[in-house]
Write an enzyme that holds these catalytic residues in place. Structure first.
Site, PDB file in Angstrom:
ATOM      1  N   GLY A  15      -5.758  12.330  14.820  1.00 49.27           N
ATOM      2  CA  GLY A  15      -6.595  11.350  15.516  1.00 49.27           C
ATOM      3  C   GLY A  15      -7.089  10.251  14.599  1.00 49.27           C
ATOM      4  O   GLY A  15      -8.234   9.813  14.681  1.00 49.27           O
ATOM      5  N   ALA A  18      -3.292   5.943  13.823  1.00 49.46           N
ATOM      6  CA  ALA A  18      -1.981   6.136  14.460  1.00 49.46           C
ATOM      7  C   ALA A  18      -2.117   6.962  15.739  1.00 49.46           C
ATOM      8  O   ALA A  18      -1.548   6.615  16.785  1.00 49.46           O
ATOM      9  CB  ALA A  18      -1.021   6.810  13.482  1.00 49.46           C
ATOM     10  N   ILE A  46     -10.930  17.929   8.594  1.00 48.96           N
ATOM     11  CA  ILE A  46      -9.923  17.290   7.730  1.00 48.96           C
ATOM     12  C   ILE A  46     -10.213  15.802   7.605  1.00 48.96           C
ATOM     13  O   ILE A  46     -10.143  15.230   6.529  1.00 48.96           O
ATOM     14  CB  ILE A  46      -8.494  17.529   8.289  1.00 48.96           C
ATOM     15  N   ALA A  54      -6.852  -4.345   7.445  1.00 46.37           N
ATOM     16  CA  ALA A  54      -6.297  -5.695   7.598  1.00 46.37           C
ATOM     17  C   ALA A  54      -4.991  -5.586   8.368  1.00 46.37           C
ATOM     18  O   ALA A  54      -4.211  -4.656   8.170  1.00 46.37           O
ATOM     19  CB  ALA A  54      -6.050  -6.317   6.232  1.00 46.37           C
ATOM     20  N   LYS A  82      -8.409 -13.214  10.607  1.00 47.17           N
ATOM     21  CA  LYS A  82      -7.612 -13.294   9.375  1.00 47.17           C
ATOM     22  C   LYS A  82      -6.519 -14.339   9.586  1.00 47.17           C
ATOM     23  O   LYS A  82      -5.736 -14.228  10.525  1.00 47.17           O
ATOM     24  CB  LYS A  82      -6.999 -11.916   9.080  1.00 47.17           C
ATOM     25  N   LEU A 338       1.178   7.399   8.733  1.00 51.12           N
ATOM     26  CA  LEU A 338       1.420   7.900   7.378  1.00 51.12           C
ATOM     27  C   LEU A 338       2.327   9.126   7.376  1.00 51.12           C
ATOM     28  O   LEU A 338       2.961   9.428   6.367  1.00 51.12           O
ATOM     29  CB  LEU A 338       0.081   8.219   6.710  1.00 51.12           C
ATOM     30  N   ILE A 351      -0.374  -0.571   9.926  1.00 53.02           N
ATOM     31  CA  ILE A 351      -0.800  -0.472  11.329  1.00 53.02           C
ATOM     32  C   ILE A 351       0.269  -1.121  12.213  1.00 53.02           C
ATOM     33  O   ILE A 351       0.578  -0.641  13.302  1.00 53.02           O
ATOM     34  CB  ILE A 351      -2.200  -1.100  11.529  1.00 53.02           C
TER      35      ILE A 351
END
Ligand code: FAD
Length: 512
Positions: A15, A18, A46, A54, A82, A338, A351
């Site tokens: 959670g 991703a 965890i 960003a 940005k 990841l 992301i």
């Protein structure tokens, strides 16, 4: 047609950003499929990686897919705008440039702008390429407005933007979205992953307290642990640390201070680089480094000595390896985030990789037959995306003039991978840029980083000579002038945020 029934029981493991991005998108797109159930399992004990703030402009498409109001999103995630990344000390200490979103100048006679700029340089013009980008100039001036794609005459039609946001708040925001759309959340640590004895498909997971959660399709969003794809299915990892030797990061948020432009900043350091991501209520900072070239204590001290405000937490130490799993989709497990792979956040791409993985999964969504064709296509496209991004990241290190440390000497002398070698050769010869297979970074991105990091074209497209010297100078000056003038008309970012209702209240940033 006798197609197998659709997959409707989906289990997301993890959670973090991703996991919740996936849950939100699945509910939005497939939530109405009869029998569809999405269950997300996460463990507060965890926790999440806690960084990743960003983004690149594609995130706007993701928010639109979910139907999010930008002002709500900005407030809820404490986001800022940005317009690009300011790279400081990358070419050599004391040098800075902006890799902006959007495009440079104006193409003429169907020929890219850089050829006219290169001709201008040959004729003695000394303007910087940044001066032809509205995003770079607005970013440096601390100004922002939405693009105007509807008005091609406006320099704002060349602008593109992304967000910088609080990673924890983003996950929570998406969690609320997904849960209210019907996704179920299960709290607990997974201790066992159960597989079909014949084909190795994952059938379910067992939690520490003995509960079982079963499913048909499993999305592994378990972070660097890669619980399903790596640990259970044993899909090997392709290690790219030879090309990208940074393997560690230390991150720390700090109070507001210093300049607050709508830009992420990346400052090259002796054995890596430091990020600075200004949000509405605090600044996210981190130092990405190669542990073979600087030790953890020295890297942390360097970060803490270069903050614009007071630290708001203890430094968070993170170890990683550049690379990806050989297959991202294996049997009935698809990894996102990841758990699939990681490339350092130099161009804020992780992301986006989650987002593009979700889009690919939705496009190739399996039925219960789990045909190999969809899976192979998914893997092919995903691995290509990793390779494209890898090459763009290597460029930043490879093109540097720095030789002030062992780390920089290693990076500069590394032979580039084939695709990058060809790009460098073509650009160095005639300022031309190849973009293959609709790769993520556009010609403008390659142009910005190659030129600003000292890759000097020997020549330019012959068509640029169709303008004589006076006309070349006149047009360059005109474009620069229009951009400079347009920037002065733009609101400051904070005023823009207030005007759309996206700014947080003063007390919220004072208590960050
Ligand atoms: P995580 O956040 O680690 O989440 C993993 C989840 O799995 C957690 O919920 C955890 O509880 C759960 N889990 C794991 N094991 C179990 C288990 N046994 N039982 C139950 N649950 C379990 N990306 C960008 O786009 N921009 C950036 O600026 C950027 N900066 C970064 C800087 C650094 C140093 C790093 C390392 C990454 C950065 N990223 C960035 C990447 C970004 O942080 C990640 O892509 C993003 O946060 C997704 O992480 P994740 O959800 O895959 O993993």
């Amino acid at each position: 047609m006798n197609s197998p029934p659709p997959v409707t029981k989906i289990v997301i493991v993890g959670g973090g950003t991703a996991g919740w991005m996936t849950a939100a998108a699945l509910m939005r797109v497939l939530g109405a499929l009869p029998g569809m159930s999405v269950t997300l399992i996460e463990s507060d004990a965890i926790g999440t990686v806690g960084v990743g703030e960003a983004t690149i402009p594609q995130i706007i498409g993701f928010n639109r897919l979910l139907g999010l109001e930008e002002a709500d999103f900005m407030r809820e995630t404490r986001a800022t705008y940005k317009l690009g990344i300011e790279f400081v000390d990358w070419l050599r200490p004391g040098h800075a440039y902006v890799h902006p979103f959007g495009s440079f100048g104006i193409d003429m006679f169907g020929i890219e702008f850089q050829h006219f700029w290169l001709r201008g340089q040959q004729l003695g013009d000394t303007s910087k390429i940044d001066e032809y980008s509205i995003a770079a100039m607005a970013g440096k001036a601390g100004r922002f407005a939405w693009p105007r794609p509807d008005n091609p005459k406006s320099p704002l039609s060349k602008l593109s933007y992304a967000f910088q946001f609080d990673a924890g708040r983003y996950s929570q925001f998406l969690r609320r979205y997904a849960e209210s759309a019907g996704a179920a959340r299960v709290e607990g640590r997974i201790t066992t992953v159960n597989q079909n004895g014949e084909n190795g498909f994952v059938t379910g997971v067992t939690l520490e307290d003995g509960r079982d959660v079963e499913g048909e399709l499993f999305i592994d969003c378990s972070g660097f642990r890669s619980l399903l794809l790596g640990q259970t299915l044993q899909v090997p990892f392709t290690d790219w640390s030879k090309w990208l030797p940074c393997d560690s990061a230390v991150a720390v948020p700090c109070t507001l201070g210093g300049r607050m432009e709508p830009l992420t900043r990346s400052t090259a350091r002796i054995a890596g680089w430091q990020w600075r991501i200004p949000l509405q209520h605090r600044i996210g900072n981190g130092h990405v480094f190669s542990s073979s070239h600087i030790d953890r204590t020295a890297a942390t001290d360097l970060l803490l000595a270069n903050l614009d405000g007071k630290p708001l937490a203890d430094p968070n130490q993170i170890a990683f390896k550049a690379g990806h799993r050989v297959r991202i989709w294996d049997r009935n497990v698809v990894a996102l985030g990841l758990a699939a792979g990681f490339l350092e956040p130099l161009e804020s791409t992780s992301i986006h990789m989650v987002q593009s993985g979700i889009a690919r999964l939705l496009a190739l969504f399996p039925d219960s037959g789990f045909s190999a064709v969809e899976r192979d296509r998914f893997n092919h496209e995903t691995l290509r995306e990793y390779r494209d991004i890898r090459d763009f990241l290597i460029l930043h290190y490879r093109a540097s003039e720095r030789d002030d440390s062992e780390f920089w000497r290693y990076c500069r002398n590394l032979p580039p991978p084939d695709g990058l070698a060809e790009k460098l050769e073509l650009f160095g010869s005639s300022g031309r840029i190849i973009r293959e297979n609709n790769e993520l970074f556009t010609e403008d991105s390659w142009l910005s980083v190659m030129l600003n990091q000292g890759v000097k074209p020997q020549s330019y497209h012959p068509a640029a000579r169709m303008l004589d010297e006076a006309e070349t100078r006149k047009r360059l000056e005109h474009i620069r002038g229009v951009i400079a003038q347009a920037v002065t008309q733009l609101p400051r970012q904070t005023d823009f945020l207030r005007s759309i209702g996206g700014a947080i209240a003063v007390e919220e940033y004072l208590t960050a």
